[in-house]
Design a protein around this motif. Structure first.
Motif, mmCIF file in Angstrom:
data_model
loop_
_atom_site.group_PDB
_atom_site.id
_atom_site.type_symbol
_atom_site.label_atom_id
_atom_site.label_comp_id
_atom_site.label_asym_id
_atom_site.label_seq_id
_atom_site.Cartn_x
_atom_site.Cartn_y
_atom_site.Cartn_z
ATOM 1 N N SER A 6 2.093 7.319 7.733
ATOM 2 C CA SER A 6 0.643 7.272 7.542
ATOM 3 C C SER A 6 -0.083 7.554 8.850
ATOM 4 O O SER A 6 -1.100 8.258 8.878
ATOM 5 N N TYR A 21 -1.284 -10.946 1.679
ATOM 6 C CA TYR A 21 -1.580 -9.517 1.803
ATOM 7 C C TYR A 21 -0.424 -8.705 1.233
ATOM 8 O O TYR A 21 0.708 -9.171 1.171
ATOM 9 N N CYS A 24 1.464 -1.795 2.531
ATOM 10 C CA CYS A 24 2.005 -0.568 1.933
ATOM 11 C C CYS A 24 3.260 -0.147 2.669
ATOM 12 O O CYS A 24 3.233 0.050 3.888
ATOM 13 N N SER A 29 -0.759 4.972 0.450
ATOM 14 C CA SER A 29 -2.017 4.298 0.140
ATOM 15 C C SER A 29 -3.177 4.890 0.933
ATOM 16 O O SER A 29 -3.026 5.293 2.088
ATOM 17 N N THR A 30 -4.347 4.946 0.321
ATOM 18 C CA THR A 30 -5.547 5.374 1.044
ATOM 19 C C THR A 30 -6.282 4.160 1.597
ATOM 20 O O THR A 30 -7.347 4.301 2.178
ATOM 21 N N SER A 31 -5.732 2.970 1.398
ATOM 22 C CA SER A 31 -6.319 1.731 1.928
ATOM 23 C C SER A 31 -5.417 1.149 3.010
ATOM 24 O O SER A 31 -5.212 -0.065 3.058
ATOM 25 N N GLN A 32 -4.835 2.007 3.841
ATOM 26 C CA GLN A 32 -3.901 1.556 4.880
ATOM 27 C C GLN A 32 -4.501 0.474 5.773
ATOM 28 O O GLN A 32 -5.671 0.539 6.099
ATOM 29 N N PHE A 34 -2.748 -1.431 3.759
ATOM 30 C CA PHE A 34 -2.451 -2.199 2.556
ATOM 31 C C PHE A 34 -2.213 -1.307 1.337
ATOM 32 O O PHE A 34 -2.668 -0.163 1.288
ATOM 33 N N CYS A 35 -1.507 -1.864 0.378
ATOM 34 C CA CYS A 35 -1.143 -1.154 -0.856
ATOM 35 C C CYS A 35 -2.363 -0.941 -1.749
ATOM 36 O O CYS A 35 -3.183 -1.840 -1.902
ATOM 37 N N ASP A 36 -2.462 0.262 -2.328
ATOM 38 C CA ASP A 36 -3.518 0.522 -3.312
ATOM 39 C C ASP A 36 -2.928 0.951 -4.656
ATOM 40 O O ASP A 36 -3.650 1.451 -5.512
ATOM 41 N N GLY A 37 -1.601 0.792 -4.791
ATOM 42 C CA GLY A 37 -0.954 1.141 -6.058
ATOM 43 C C GLY A 37 -0.404 2.553 -6.101
ATOM 44 O O GLY A 37 0.224 2.942 -7.082
ATOM 45 N N SER A 38 -0.622 3.322 -5.022
ATOM 46 C CA SER A 38 -0.166 4.722 -5.017
ATOM 47 C C SER A 38 1.346 4.877 -5.068
ATOM 48 O O SER A 38 1.849 5.972 -5.323
#
Ligand code: FES
Length: 79
Positions: A6, A21, A24, A29-32, A34-38
């Motif tokens: 990333s 928390y 990811c 994830s686009t919320s690095q 952290f995990c966003d489900g990607s």
């Protein structure tokens, strides 16, 4: 299967003691960091952790740390 890099530097995050928390591990994830489900459909799943203290933590963004969820400097060895 290797995680996606990333970023090649850690991300400072203000963690709150006792809060849970989801880091990811796949790098998508686009919320690095952290995990966003990607990770859905991959072999990866987030690493769930609870902050032991309130502090600024340097989260692993290259996803290759030997001490996930934290940066251990491994990003410096990646191509
Ligand atoms: S989006 Fe990467 S582990 Fe969930």
């Amino acid at each position: 299967m290797k995680p996606i890099i990333s970023d090649k530097q850690p991300k400072p995050i203000e963690l709150e003691q006792g809060k849970t928390y989801a880091w990811c591990s796949c790098g998508q994830s686009t919320s690095q960091p952290f995990c966003d489900g990607s990770h859905a459909g991959t072999a990866f799943s987030p690493k769930i952790f609870k902050a032991e203290e309130t502090k600024t933590a340097y989260m692993c963004m290259c996803k290759h740390s030997e001490n996930p969820v934290f940066c251990d400097g491994t990003h410096k060895t990646l191509d």
